[in-house]
Write a protein that holds these residues in place. Structure first.
Motif, PDB file in Angstrom:
ATOM      1  N   LEU A   6     -68.338  53.728 101.106  1.00 21.32           N
ATOM      2  CA  LEU A   6     -67.988  54.282  99.803  1.00 21.32           C
ATOM      3  C   LEU A   6     -69.275  54.490  99.008  1.00 21.32           C
ATOM      4  CD1 LEU A   6     -64.922  52.054  98.920  1.00 21.32           C
ATOM      5  CD2 LEU A   6     -64.923  54.357  99.870  1.00 21.32           C
ATOM      6  N   VAL A   7     -69.368  55.620  98.321  1.00 22.71           N
ATOM      7  CA  VAL A   7     -70.587  55.983  97.609  1.00 22.71           C
ATOM      8  C   VAL A   7     -70.263  56.611  96.252  1.00 22.71           C
ATOM      9  CG1 VAL A   7     -71.945  56.346  99.704  1.00 22.71           C
ATOM     10  CG2 VAL A   7     -70.669  58.250  98.739  1.00 22.71           C
ATOM     11  N   LYS A   8     -71.283  56.693  95.424  1.00 21.41           N
ATOM     12  CA  LYS A   8     -71.246  57.449  94.177  1.00 21.41           C
ATOM     13  C   LYS A   8     -72.477  58.333  94.160  1.00 21.41           C
ATOM     14  CE  LYS A   8     -68.541  54.939  90.933  1.00 21.41           C
ATOM     15  NZ  LYS A   8     -68.388  54.805  89.515  1.00 21.41           N
ATOM     16  N   VAL A  14     -75.952  66.041  90.813  1.00 19.19           N
ATOM     17  CA  VAL A  14     -74.843  66.994  90.826  1.00 19.19           C
ATOM     18  C   VAL A  14     -74.756  67.645  89.449  1.00 19.19           C
ATOM     19  CG1 VAL A  14     -73.479  65.789  92.590  1.00 19.19           C
ATOM     20  CG2 VAL A  14     -73.129  65.224  90.203  1.00 19.19           C
ATOM     21  N   GLU A  15     -74.154  68.803  89.414  1.00 20.53           N
ATOM     22  CA  GLU A  15     -73.978  69.501  88.148  1.00 20.53           C
ATOM     23  C   GLU A  15     -72.910  68.778  87.332  1.00 20.53           C
ATOM     24  OE1 GLU A  15     -72.657  73.926  86.922  1.00 20.53           O
ATOM     25  OE2 GLU A  15     -74.020  73.754  88.622  1.00 20.53           O
ATOM     26  N   GLY A  16     -73.233  68.410  86.107  1.00 17.62           N
ATOM     27  CA  GLY A  16     -72.281  67.700  85.263  1.00 17.62           C
ATOM     28  C   GLY A  16     -72.358  66.200  85.451  1.00 17.62           C
ATOM     29  N   ASP A  17     -71.313  65.525  85.020  1.00 23.89           N
ATOM     30  CA  ASP A  17     -71.251  64.066  85.063  1.00 23.89           C
ATOM     31  C   ASP A  17     -70.871  63.599  86.468  1.00 23.89           C
ATOM     32  OD1 ASP A  17     -70.956  61.372  84.532  1.00 23.89           O
ATOM     33  OD2 ASP A  17     -69.096  61.601  83.404  1.00 23.89           O
ATOM     34  N   PRO A  18     -71.721  62.795  87.121  1.00 22.47           N
ATOM     35  CA  PRO A  18     -71.391  62.312  88.466  1.00 22.47           C
ATOM     36  C   PRO A  18     -70.114  61.476  88.503  1.00 22.47           C
ATOM     37  CG  PRO A  18     -73.563  61.511  87.787  1.00 22.47           C
ATOM     38  CD  PRO A  18     -73.024  62.313  86.667  1.00 22.47           C
ATOM     39  N   ASN A  19     -69.762  60.828  87.383  1.00 21.79           N
ATOM     40  CA  ASN A  19     -68.544  60.025  87.348  1.00 21.79           C
ATOM     41  C   ASN A  19     -67.286  60.879  87.455  1.00 21.79           C
ATOM     42  OD1 ASN A  19     -69.883  57.558  87.149  1.00 21.79           O
ATOM     43  ND2 ASN A  19     -70.120  57.784  84.950  1.00 21.79           N
ATOM     44  N   LYS A  56     -80.377  60.323 100.078  1.00 22.43           N
ATOM     45  CA  LYS A  56     -81.191  59.850  98.957  1.00 22.43           C
ATOM     46  C   LYS A  56     -80.535  60.127  97.606  1.00 22.43           C
ATOM     47  CE  LYS A  56     -84.027  64.043  98.733  1.00 22.43           C
ATOM     48  NZ  LYS A  56     -83.671  64.512  97.426  1.00 22.43           N
ATOM     49  N   ASP A  57     -79.529  61.003  97.573  1.00 20.20           N
ATOM     50  CA  ASP A  57     -78.833  61.350  96.339  1.00 20.20           C
ATOM     51  C   ASP A  57     -77.544  60.550  96.139  1.00 20.20           C
ATOM     52  OD1 ASP A  57     -80.800  63.227  95.828  1.00 20.20           O
ATOM     53  OD2 ASP A  57     -79.687  64.858  96.761  1.00 20.20           O
ATOM     54  N   LEU A  58     -77.331  59.547  96.987  1.00 15.24           N
ATOM     55  CA  LEU A  58     -76.105  58.746  96.930  1.00 15.24           C
ATOM     56  C   LEU A  58     -76.416  57.278  96.668  1.00 15.24           C
ATOM     57  CD1 LEU A  58     -74.360  60.256 100.070  1.00 15.24           C
ATOM     58  CD2 LEU A  58     -73.772  60.719  97.674  1.00 15.24           C
ATOM     59  N   ILE A  59     -75.495  56.610  96.003  1.00 13.29           N
ATOM     60  CA  ILE A  59     -75.577  55.169  95.761  1.00 13.29           C
ATOM     61  C   ILE A  59     -74.452  54.518  96.566  1.00 13.29           C
ATOM     62  CG2 ILE A  59     -75.382  53.334  94.048  1.00 13.29           C
ATOM     63  CD1 ILE A  59     -76.145  55.488  91.929  1.00 13.29           C
ATOM     64  N   ALA A  60     -74.812  53.629  97.476  1.00 13.90           N
ATOM     65  CA  ALA A  60     -73.803  52.920  98.268  1.00 13.90           C
ATOM     66  C   ALA A  60     -73.112  51.881  97.388  1.00 13.90           C
ATOM     67  CB  ALA A  60     -74.446  52.243  99.466  1.00 13.90           C
ATOM     68  N   ILE A  61     -71.781  51.880  97.392  1.00 12.89           N
ATOM     69  CA  ILE A  61     -71.064  50.879  96.610  1.00 12.89           C
ATOM     70  C   ILE A  61     -70.213  49.979  97.495  1.00 12.89           C
ATOM     71  CG2 ILE A  61     -71.059  52.238  94.503  1.00 12.89           C
ATOM     72  CD1 ILE A  61     -68.151  52.956  95.073  1.00 12.89           C
ATOM     73  N   SER A  62     -70.132  50.269  98.785  1.00 14.43           N
ATOM     74  CA  SER A  62     -69.285  49.450  99.658  1.00 14.43           C
ATOM     75  C   SER A  62     -70.031  48.284 100.271  1.00 14.43           C
ATOM     76  CB  SER A  62     -68.670  50.312 100.756  1.00 14.43           C
ATOM     77  OG  SER A  62     -69.666  50.853 101.578  1.00 14.43           O
ATOM     78  N   LYS A  63     -71.301  48.111  99.960  1.00 15.06           N
ATOM     79  CA  LYS A  63     -72.074  46.992 100.518  1.00 15.06           C
ATOM     80  C   LYS A  63     -71.508  45.650 100.105  1.00 15.06           C
ATOM     81  CE  LYS A  63     -76.581  49.255 100.722  1.00 15.06           C
ATOM     82  NZ  LYS A  63     -77.929  49.238 100.178  1.00 15.06           N
ATOM     83  N   ASP A  64     -70.942  45.579  98.919  1.00 14.93           N
ATOM     84  CA  ASP A  64     -70.446  44.313  98.392  1.00 14.93           C
ATOM     85  C   ASP A  64     -68.964  44.097  98.668  1.00 14.93           C
ATOM     86  OD1 ASP A  64     -72.552  44.850  95.549  1.00 14.93           O
ATOM     87  OD2 ASP A  64     -72.976  43.698  97.338  1.00 14.93           O
TER      88      ASP A  64
END
Length: 68
Positions: A6-8, A14-19, A56-64
């Motif tokens: 899972l990533v963010k 990205v164009e606009g708000d990544p959220n 490199k443009d992604l943040i991993a969130i499933s590590k935890d």
């Protein structure tokens, strides 16, 4: 990162708000012709085909995330 993680999106990638994309699921991984690692990401708040993104443009969130 690997398929199924899972990533963010990182801010500014990205164009606009990544959220507004929500959480993404990596569906496949490969290399571009210059050796960069690319991921295809299926986002929770979008419809259609997975997006092509560089790792490199992604943040991993499933590590935890732990198995119950």
């Amino acid at each position: 990162m690997k398929v199924g993680d899972l990533v963010k999106a990182k801010p500014g990638t990205v164009e606009g708000d990544p959220n507004s994309l929500g959480v993404g699921l990596i569906t496949s991984i490969g290399n571009d012709h210059l050796g960069g690692l690319i991921c295809y990401v299926s986002w929770s708040k979008t419809k259609g085909q997975p997006w092509f993104m560089y790792q490199k443009d992604l943040i991993a969130i499933s590590k935890d995330v732990k198995k119950l």
